[in-house]
Scaffold this motif. Structure first.
Motif, PDB file in Angstrom:
ATOM      1  N   MET A   1     -14.143  11.277   7.608  1.00  0.00           N
ATOM      2  CA  MET A   1     -12.986  10.544   8.114  1.00  0.00           C
ATOM      3  C   MET A   1     -12.997   9.089   7.680  1.00  0.00           C
ATOM      4  N   ILE A   2     -14.167   8.503   7.453  1.00  0.00           N
ATOM      5  CA  ILE A   2     -14.221   7.087   7.094  1.00  0.00           C
ATOM      6  C   ILE A   2     -14.682   6.888   5.652  1.00  0.00           C
ATOM      7  N   LYS A   3     -14.674   7.957   4.881  1.00  0.00           N
ATOM      8  CA  LYS A   3     -15.039   7.841   3.479  1.00  0.00           C
ATOM      9  C   LYS A   3     -13.797   7.540   2.643  1.00  0.00           C
ATOM     10  N   ILE A   4     -14.041   7.026   1.459  1.00  0.00           N
ATOM     11  CA  ILE A   4     -12.942   6.623   0.574  1.00  0.00           C
ATOM     12  C   ILE A   4     -11.971   7.770   0.356  1.00  0.00           C
ATOM     13  N   LYS A   5     -12.501   8.955   0.111  1.00  0.00           N
ATOM     14  CA  LYS A   5     -11.643  10.102  -0.200  1.00  0.00           C
ATOM     15  C   LYS A   5     -10.733  10.489   0.955  1.00  0.00           C
ATOM     16  N   ASP A   6     -11.108  10.124   2.173  1.00  0.00           N
ATOM     17  CA  ASP A   6     -10.319  10.469   3.352  1.00  0.00           C
ATOM     18  C   ASP A   6      -9.308   9.393   3.728  1.00  0.00           C
ATOM     19  N   MET A   7      -9.514   8.166   3.231  1.00  0.00           N
ATOM     20  CA  MET A   7      -8.718   7.037   3.702  1.00  0.00           C
ATOM     21  C   MET A   7      -7.697   6.507   2.703  1.00  0.00           C
TER      22      MET A   7
ATOM     23  N   ASP B   1      -4.614   6.453  -6.564  1.00  0.00           N
ATOM     24  CA  ASP B   1      -3.573   6.251  -7.580  1.00  0.00           C
ATOM     25  C   ASP B   1      -2.604   5.144  -7.169  1.00  0.00           C
ATOM     26  N   GLU B   2      -2.858   4.516  -6.019  1.00  0.00           N
ATOM     27  CA  GLU B   2      -1.994   3.435  -5.540  1.00  0.00           C
ATOM     28  C   GLU B   2      -2.706   2.077  -5.594  1.00  0.00           C
ATOM     29  N   THR B   3      -3.568   1.910  -6.589  1.00  0.00           N
ATOM     30  CA  THR B   3      -4.205   0.610  -6.790  1.00  0.00           C
ATOM     31  C   THR B   3      -4.640   0.458  -8.236  1.00  0.00           C
TER      32      THR B   3
ATOM     33  N   SER C   1     -12.339  -7.310   3.098  1.00  0.00           N
ATOM     34  CA  SER C   1     -11.625  -6.161   3.643  1.00  0.00           C
ATOM     35  C   SER C   1     -10.932  -5.368   2.535  1.00  0.00           C
ATOM     36  N   VAL C   2     -10.574  -4.129   2.870  1.00  0.00           N
ATOM     37  CA  VAL C   2      -9.777  -3.278   1.992  1.00  0.00           C
ATOM     38  C   VAL C   2      -8.612  -2.744   2.802  1.00  0.00           C
ATOM     39  N   LEU C   3      -7.389  -2.963   2.308  1.00  0.00           N
ATOM     40  CA  LEU C   3      -6.180  -2.516   2.997  1.00  0.00           C
ATOM     41  C   LEU C   3      -5.478  -1.472   2.144  1.00  0.00           C
ATOM     42  N   GLY C   4      -5.317  -0.283   2.715  1.00  0.00           N
ATOM     43  CA  GLY C   4      -4.782   0.844   1.973  1.00  0.00           C
ATOM     44  C   GLY C   4      -3.274   0.793   1.765  1.00  0.00           C
ATOM     45  N   PHE C   5      -2.796   1.738   0.982  1.00  0.00           N
ATOM     46  CA  PHE C   5      -1.398   1.840   0.566  1.00  0.00           C
ATOM     47  C   PHE C   5      -0.436   1.762   1.759  1.00  0.00           C
TER      48      PHE C   5
ATOM     49  N   ASP D   1      -4.612   4.166   4.368  1.00  0.00           N
ATOM     50  CA  ASP D   1      -3.203   4.170   3.995  1.00  0.00           C
ATOM     51  C   ASP D   1      -2.313   4.242   5.242  1.00  0.00           C
ATOM     52  N   HIS D   2      -1.184   3.552   5.174  1.00  0.00           N
ATOM     53  CA  HIS D   2      -0.137   3.636   6.211  1.00  0.00           C
ATOM     54  C   HIS D   2      -0.636   3.219   7.598  1.00  0.00           C
ATOM     55  N   VAL D   3      -1.496   2.220   7.653  1.00  0.00           N
ATOM     56  CA  VAL D   3      -1.953   1.699   8.947  1.00  0.00           C
ATOM     57  C   VAL D   3      -1.050   0.553   9.384  1.00  0.00           C
ATOM     58  N   GLU D   4      -0.697   0.529  10.654  1.00  0.00           N
ATOM     59  CA  GLU D   4       0.119  -0.540  11.228  1.00  0.00           C
ATOM     60  C   GLU D   4      -0.711  -1.290  12.273  1.00  0.00           C
TER      61      GLU D   4
END
Length: 220
Positions: free
Chosen positions: A1-7, A11-13, A125-129, A171-174
């Motif tokens: 759940m907290i790995k790169i592949k899950d979060m 293709d959006e960076t 920090s890293v902020l997803g798509f 991705d898509h976190v508010e």
């Protein structure tokens, strides 16, 4: 759940290669600056202007005159860096991102379509798509006792070996206005953080964070 592949949707960076061969997103933090310099030298001068030391800005990006940008930094296509933004270095600003008034960035990767538009501090920090931080929300990236940051996921504690670690947003976190994301915060994709929240540890994907003891699953 907290790995790169899950979060994250890699293709959006423009920084997809930075995440290769890594499990957790915070593993990229030590390499952002070096990666930017390496990638920047390969960017087409037909698409990107090089301004100063190791700063590459897409020709169709909009950067206001009062914004301060220190390298290494890449600002990708159609991003907007608004008045009095302060980019301290080691920052990748993705396509169509908004870095707003008085927002400060340091050692970050913003995936495409990220918005940090009003009085935000985002460091280490890293902020997803398509993630979004509401006005005044910030990442706190150093513990008050200056010890190394651990990620607390249920009963598990993951040692990061990092003194500076802000937040990993999928991705898509508010994130609601005036929230504080404490060191070692990880928010799974498609989750929402209530305004005025103080967040610590892991927030599962597809969740609504109301307070530490009140995190609920989103209804389909």
């Amino acid at each position: 759940m907290i790995k790169i592949k899950d979060m994250y949707s890699l293709d959006e960076t423009i920084a997809a290669d930075l995440f290769k061969d890594k499990d957790y997103p915070w593993e990229v933090l030590k390499s952002i600056g070096e990666f930017i310099v390496s990638l920047g030298e390969k960017l087409s001068p037909d698409e990107y202007d090089k301004r100063g030391d190791n700063v590459w800005i897409a020709k169709d990006a909009k950067v206001f005159d009062s914004a301060y940008i220190n390298g290494p930094c890449i600002i990708d296509h159609e991003a907007e860096v608004r008045q009095c933004a302060f980019i301290r270095g080691n920052a990748i600003v993705g396509k169509n991102c908004v870095v707003g008034n008085s927002t400060e960035l340091k050692n970050v990767v913003l995936f495409n379509n990220v918005q940090v538009p009003h009085y935000n501090y985002v460091g280490d920090s890293v902020l997803g798509f398509k993630s979004h931080m509401g006005a005044g929300s910030i990442t706190s990236n150093v513990k008050s006792d200056k010890t190394l940051v651990t990620v607390k996921c249920g009963d598990e504690k993951i040692e990061t070996g990092l003194k500076k670690f802000g937040a990993m947003l999928g991705d898509h976190v508010e994130v609601g206005c005036n929230s504080v994301l404490n060191p070692g915060t990880v928010v799974g994709s498609n989750s929402n953080i209530y305004p005025l929240s103080m967040v610590r540890g892991v927030v599962p994907s597809d969740s609504i964070y109301k307070k530490a003891d009140d995190i609920v699953r989103k209804e389909n």
